[in-house]
Design a protein around this motif. Structure first.
Motif, PDB file in Angstrom:
ATOM      1  N   TYR A 350       0.803  -1.217   0.000  1.00 52.33           N
ATOM      2  CA  TYR A 350       0.000   0.000   0.000  1.00 52.33           C
ATOM      3  C   TYR A 350       0.839   1.272   0.000  1.00 52.33           C
ATOM      4  O   TYR A 350       0.302   2.369   0.155  1.00 52.33           O
ATOM      5  CB  TYR A 350      -0.938   0.018   1.215  1.00 52.33           C
ATOM      6  CG  TYR A 350      -2.161  -0.838   1.033  1.00 52.33           C
ATOM      7  CD1 TYR A 350      -3.199  -0.435   0.194  1.00 52.33           C
ATOM      8  CD2 TYR A 350      -2.290  -2.061   1.692  1.00 52.33           C
ATOM      9  CE1 TYR A 350      -4.328  -1.207   0.010  1.00 52.33           C
ATOM     10  CE2 TYR A 350      -3.420  -2.845   1.518  1.00 52.33           C
ATOM     11  CZ  TYR A 350      -4.431  -2.419   0.675  1.00 52.33           C
ATOM     12  OH  TYR A 350      -5.545  -3.198   0.498  1.00 52.33           O
ATOM     13  N   ASP A 351       2.143   1.153  -0.198  1.00 52.32           N
ATOM     14  CA  ASP A 351       3.016   2.325  -0.148  1.00 52.32           C
ATOM     15  C   ASP A 351       2.606   3.388  -1.163  1.00 52.32           C
ATOM     16  O   ASP A 351       2.661   4.592  -0.871  1.00 52.32           O
ATOM     17  CB  ASP A 351       4.474   1.908  -0.381  1.00 52.32           C
ATOM     18  CG  ASP A 351       5.034   1.091   0.763  1.00 52.32           C
ATOM     19  OD1 ASP A 351       4.320   0.935   1.768  1.00 52.32           O
ATOM     20  OD2 ASP A 351       6.174   0.606   0.658  1.00 52.32           O
ATOM     21  N   SER A 354      -0.382   5.315   0.202  1.00 51.94           N
ATOM     22  CA  SER A 354       0.044   6.132   1.348  1.00 51.94           C
ATOM     23  C   SER A 354       0.847   7.343   0.892  1.00 51.94           C
ATOM     24  O   SER A 354       0.660   8.459   1.387  1.00 51.94           O
ATOM     25  CB  SER A 354       0.878   5.285   2.318  1.00 51.94           C
ATOM     26  OG  SER A 354       0.127   4.215   2.850  1.00 51.94           O
ATOM     27  N   ASP A 355       1.733   7.130  -0.073  1.00 47.27           N
ATOM     28  CA  ASP A 355       2.538   8.244  -0.611  1.00 47.27           C
ATOM     29  C   ASP A 355       1.647   9.280  -1.288  1.00 47.27           C
ATOM     30  O   ASP A 355       1.876  10.481  -1.166  1.00 47.27           O
ATOM     31  CB  ASP A 355       3.580   7.712  -1.609  1.00 47.27           C
ATOM     32  CG  ASP A 355       4.685   6.915  -0.943  1.00 47.27           C
ATOM     33  OD1 ASP A 355       4.802   6.980   0.301  1.00 47.27           O
ATOM     34  OD2 ASP A 355       5.419   6.206  -1.660  1.00 47.27           O
ATOM     35  N   SER A 358      -0.021  11.328   1.193  1.00 50.20           N
ATOM     36  CA  SER A 358       0.946  12.145   1.911  1.00 50.20           C
ATOM     37  C   SER A 358       1.417  13.338   1.080  1.00 50.20           C
ATOM     38  O   SER A 358       2.104  14.225   1.584  1.00 50.20           O
ATOM     39  CB  SER A 358       2.170  11.301   2.316  1.00 50.20           C
ATOM     40  OG  SER A 358       1.788  10.257   3.187  1.00 50.20           O
ATOM     41  N   ARG A 375      -3.087  -0.230   7.555  1.00 51.16           N
ATOM     42  CA  ARG A 375      -1.766  -0.287   6.907  1.00 51.16           C
ATOM     43  C   ARG A 375      -1.532   0.933   6.029  1.00 51.16           C
ATOM     44  O   ARG A 375      -0.410   1.408   5.900  1.00 51.16           O
ATOM     45  CB  ARG A 375      -1.637  -1.567   6.083  1.00 51.16           C
ATOM     46  CG  ARG A 375      -1.522  -2.821   6.946  1.00 51.16           C
ATOM     47  CD  ARG A 375      -1.341  -4.060   6.110  1.00 51.16           C
ATOM     48  NE  ARG A 375      -0.290  -3.889   5.123  1.00 51.16           N
ATOM     49  CZ  ARG A 375      -0.334  -4.355   3.887  1.00 51.16           C
ATOM     50  NH1 ARG A 375      -1.399  -5.022   3.475  1.00 51.16           N
ATOM     51  NH2 ARG A 375       0.657  -4.166   3.060  1.00 51.16           N
ATOM     52  N   VAL A 376      -2.594   1.430   5.389  1.00 48.57           N
ATOM     53  CA  VAL A 376      -2.468   2.653   4.594  1.00 48.57           C
ATOM     54  C   VAL A 376      -2.218   3.834   5.512  1.00 48.57           C
ATOM     55  O   VAL A 376      -1.311   4.643   5.298  1.00 48.57           O
ATOM     56  CB  VAL A 376      -3.747   2.902   3.762  1.00 48.57           C
ATOM     57  CG1 VAL A 376      -3.613   4.194   2.956  1.00 48.57           C
ATOM     58  CG2 VAL A 376      -4.035   1.725   2.836  1.00 48.57           C
ATOM     59  N   ALA A 377      -3.025   3.940   6.556  1.00 51.19           N
ATOM     60  CA  ALA A 377      -2.988   5.104   7.440  1.00 51.19           C
ATOM     61  C   ALA A 377      -1.657   5.264   8.164  1.00 51.19           C
ATOM     62  O   ALA A 377      -1.182   6.388   8.357  1.00 51.19           O
ATOM     63  CB  ALA A 377      -4.116   5.001   8.463  1.00 51.19           C
ATOM     64  N   GLU A 378      -1.035   4.159   8.541  1.00 46.98           N
ATOM     65  CA  GLU A 378       0.178   4.249   9.352  1.00 46.98           C
ATOM     66  C   GLU A 378       1.349   4.873   8.609  1.00 46.98           C
ATOM     67  O   GLU A 378       2.317   5.308   9.235  1.00 46.98           O
ATOM     68  CB  GLU A 378       0.564   2.874   9.892  1.00 46.98           C
ATOM     69  CG  GLU A 378       0.990   1.862   8.839  1.00 46.98           C
ATOM     70  CD  GLU A 378       1.205   0.460   9.389  1.00 46.98           C
ATOM     71  OE1 GLU A 378       1.755  -0.377   8.652  1.00 46.98           O
ATOM     72  OE2 GLU A 378       0.824   0.207  10.549  1.00 46.98           O
ATOM     73  N   LYS A 379       1.266   4.970   7.273  1.00 42.18           N
ATOM     74  CA  LYS A 379       2.352   5.565   6.489  1.00 42.18           C
ATOM     75  C   LYS A 379       1.967   6.906   5.858  1.00 42.18           C
ATOM     76  O   LYS A 379       2.722   7.449   5.062  1.00 42.18           O
ATOM     77  CB  LYS A 379       2.800   4.585   5.407  1.00 42.18           C
ATOM     78  CG  LYS A 379       3.492   3.344   5.964  1.00 42.18           C
ATOM     79  CD  LYS A 379       4.103   2.496   4.862  1.00 42.18           C
ATOM     80  CE  LYS A 379       4.845   1.296   5.433  1.00 42.18           C
ATOM     81  NZ  LYS A 379       5.478   0.476   4.363  1.00 42.18           N
ATOM     82  N   VAL A 380       0.780   7.427   6.217  1.00 39.77           N
ATOM     83  CA  VAL A 380       0.377   8.742   5.719  1.00 39.77           C
ATOM     84  C   VAL A 380       1.008   9.809   6.611  1.00 39.77           C
ATOM     85  O   VAL A 380       0.742   9.862   7.811  1.00 39.77           O
ATOM     86  CB  VAL A 380      -1.155   8.887   5.707  1.00 39.77           C
ATOM     87  CG1 VAL A 380      -1.559  10.313   5.326  1.00 39.77           C
ATOM     88  CG2 VAL A 380      -1.780   7.893   4.731  1.00 39.77           C
TER      89      VAL A 380
END
Length: 438
Positions: A350-351, A354-355, A358, A375-380
């Motif tokens: 899902y990077d 997320s990118d 962001s 999993r999406v939210a944790e990298k936003v």
């Protein structure tokens, strides 16, 4: 020989196993009724009603695969997952309705696959051919087993067949016109790895010859090892595709002001360009396709407008089961301020999504459903994006109604299984919740 005569010759005096007894399995049993099989066994993990399988041997439960050794032909339904749990000897016996349709049908066949866009593109092709006055039908992954309507295969009927990876996995023939839109990580719970999933998709053109045509997305053209004529499709590149808000087909460019369509987004212009070119292979003209395009209303659960509440639009994109489709939805509606994501977590990356969230996005409310949404939210990392965690769709829609000012899109980027029967059920639930007074 007619297609029924070919099928009878193929099955006559053979011991046949119907592997999987859903809609296609039931359709296959009906087909076999006139084929003089030596024996028919119905195998399924779940119980099978004896009232529907009179004269057949049943092999159900956890050991349902044990009957595969003692047979000549295995008619596998698309939903049965095998991965590497059966031998190569057993795999050699496997066929399917899709395989036999491709091998035995003499009609012109246009086959379409891809991780995303295949239903819209298939429906467009059928629509263009139909509106040009030609005989056509749409079968396959849309819910119509490929051989179920064989009695309607008139001589001049152009058959458009949407094909999933599961339908293509064991085929030994390819359509006259093959369309491969794209390949993204998907269905990894059904395959040993991404390469195995991709390999199933590539079967759509693997058996083509020099008289056939392959229309393939630029991003996957490196896999186009084929004798067929290759037409590449892309975004600002290739033989056909979309550029500057318009569509190009060869040397001809059709600017945005010439394209009257209800479909939103650059990805749909890509689908339209491919559908038009595929339809020309069936004898349609480009003008006929463009003239018909305004009448095409799109498909349910695919960037489907639901309603406007307090000045905010609600869009149902429940078909979205991969991050690339959620990004495409945001590109189609760039002023969206609320996005609902999440569903079954199949381990896909899902990077990219997320990118995107962001970066320079107008999304201000990211409503997160279990399991994959986390999993999406944790990298936003965008501080302007508010992360809102919901336990279920009812709570997600409740939050959306509280915070959305311009537009809310349900584009889950995940499968529905474990929470809903399918993406259709998820989309219908979303629409019911949006339009309710709660």
């Amino acid at each position: 020989m007619t297609i029924d005569e070919k099928l009878k010759a193929f099955f006559e005096n053979k011991r046949v196993v119907i592997l999987g007894f859903g809609r296609e399995g039931r359709s296959t049993l009906k087909l076999l009724g006139s084929c003089n099989c030596k024996s028919i066994t119905v195998a399924d993990m779940n119980p099978v009603p004896e009232s529907e399988t009179e004269g057949c041997t049943l092999c159900c439960g956890e050991d349902y695969l044990t009957c595969l050794d003692d047979c000549d032909i295995i008619m596998k339904a698309p939903g049965v997952i095998l991965k590497n749990i059966v031998s190569d000897e057993i795999k050699a016996k496997i066929t399917s309705q899709t395989d036999l349709f491709l091998r035995f049908c003499d009609n012109m066949i246009i086959g379409i696959t891809g991780t995303k866009g295949k239903s819209t593109t298939s429906s467009l092709i059928k629509f263009f051919i139909e509106k040009s006055g030609k005989d056509t039908m749409l079968i396959g992954n849309i819910g119509v087993p490929p051989l179920e309507r064989r009695e309607e295969f008139t001589k001049d009927c152009v058959i458009v067949c949407e094909m999933s990876c599961h339908q293509l996995e064991y085929v030994k023939a390819s359509p006259d016109v093959a369309v491969l839109l794209n390949i993204y990580p998907e269905h990894l719970d059904h395959y040993t790895d991404f390469a195995a999933y991709r390999n199933a998709k590539l079967n759509i053109f693997r058996y083509q010859n020099e008289n056939d045509t392959l229309i393939i997305g630029e991003e996957v053209k490196q896999y186009a090892d084929t004798k067929a004529r290759v037409i590449t499709a892309g975004f600002s590149c290739g033989d056909i595709g979309t550029r500057n808000g318009g569509i190009f087909i060869g040397d001809e460019f059709y600017p945005a002001d010439m394209i009257d369509t209800k479909l939103k987004g650059e990805h749909n212009l890509y689908n339209i360009a491919i559908a038009i070119y595929a339809a020309t292979k069936a004898g349609c003209t480009v003008k006929q396709c463009f003239d018909a395009l305004p009448q095409f209303c799109g498909l349910e659960h695919r960037l489907e407008y639901v309603c406007t509440l307090n000045g905010a639009e609600y869009i149902n994109d429940s078909i979205s089961t991969a991050p690339q489709t959620a990004i495409a939805a945001l590109k189609a509606y760039p002023d969206t301020d609320t996005l609902i994501i999440g569903g079954m977590d199949r381990g896909i990356p899902y990077d990219e999504l997320s990118d995107w969230l962001s970066g320079d996005t107008l999304v201000r409310n990211l409503i997160i459903l279990p399991d994959s949404g986390k999993r999406v939210a944790e990298k936003v990392t965008n501080p302007l994006v508010k992360l809102i965690y919901a336990d279920d769709m009812e709570q997600a829609v409740k939050y959306a109604k509280q915070v959305t000012k311009t537009r809310c899109i349900l584009s889950p980027a995940a499968a529905s299984y474990g929470f809903y029967k399918n993406f259709e059920e998820r989309g219908k639930h979303f629409k019911e919740l949006v339009t309710s007074n709660n």
